[in-house]
Design a protein around this motif. Sequence first.
Motif, short mmCIF file in Angstrom:
data_model
loop_
_atom_site.label_atom_id
_atom_site.label_comp_id
_atom_site.label_asym_id
_atom_site.label_seq_id
_atom_site.Cartn_x
_atom_site.Cartn_y
_atom_site.Cartn_z
N GLY A 1 26.95 -10.34 -34.63
CA GLY A 1 27.07 -11.72 -34.17
C GLY A 1 28.10 -11.97 -33.10
O GLY A 1 28.23 -13.11 -32.66
N GLY A 2 28.83 -10.98 -32.67
CA GLY A 2 29.82 -11.21 -31.61
C GLY A 2 29.14 -11.34 -30.26
O GLY A 2 27.92 -11.33 -30.14
N GLY A 3 29.97 -11.49 -29.23
CA GLY A 3 29.42 -11.58 -27.89
C GLY A 3 30.30 -12.36 -26.96
O GLY A 3 31.47 -12.66 -27.27
N LEU A 4 29.73 -12.71 -25.82
CA LEU A 4 30.43 -13.47 -24.79
C LEU A 4 29.97 -14.92 -24.85
O LEU A 4 28.76 -15.19 -24.89
CB LEU A 4 30.11 -12.89 -23.42
N VAL A 5 30.92 -15.83 -24.87
CA VAL A 5 30.60 -17.25 -24.94
C VAL A 5 31.58 -18.02 -24.08
O VAL A 5 32.73 -17.59 -23.89
CB VAL A 5 30.63 -17.73 -26.42
N LEU B 1 29.77 -19.32 -32.02
CA LEU B 1 29.22 -18.05 -32.46
C LEU B 1 29.23 -18.03 -33.98
O LEU B 1 30.11 -18.64 -34.60
CB LEU B 1 30.03 -16.86 -31.94
N ARG B 2 28.30 -17.28 -34.55
CA ARG B 2 28.34 -17.04 -35.98
C ARG B 2 28.38 -15.54 -36.21
O ARG B 2 27.48 -14.81 -35.80
CB ARG B 2 27.12 -17.65 -36.69
N LEU B 3 29.44 -15.12 -36.87
CA LEU B 3 29.58 -13.72 -37.24
C LEU B 3 29.02 -13.52 -38.64
O LEU B 3 29.20 -14.37 -39.52
CB LEU B 3 31.05 -13.31 -37.20
N SER B 4 28.38 -12.38 -38.83
CA SER B 4 27.82 -12.04 -40.13
C SER B 4 28.44 -10.76 -40.65
O SER B 4 28.77 -9.85 -39.86
CB SER B 4 26.30 -11.85 -40.03
#
Length: 130
Positions: A8-12, A18-21
């Motif tokens: 669920g990470g990334g560039l925003v 963002l939602r991390l799982s």
Amino acid sequence: QLYLVQSGGGLVEPGGSLRLSCVASALTLRHYAIAWFHQAPGKEREEVACITSSNDGSTYYADSAKGRFNISRDNVKNTVYLQMNGLKPEDTGLYYCAAEGSLWVKVTHTGCSPDIDDYWGQGTQVTVSS
């Protein structure tokens, strides 16, 4: 064996979400206290949120996360989430989930105690930038 698998990470962009799982294998997460940690570049790891086992379900948020982040469980999916809203550049860094198999973990004013560190996820990168 990797007991906790993160996604669920990334560039925003700033202000985004963002939602991390954190999905468990070989662990039944409802019996575990779970924490999310943030490690900013060049800084120490910080516990930003934790949730005690489902017997209690109390939550803690660091001041940096209050009002913006939400930790939750889905016991059917054996998953814990970190919903992050209103992201800021200072939220950039690696995020780790961790699990502690003690039913005695409690929320204090400084986080969950005892420390949640039995099992760790592999980490996921979050970058907040325009």
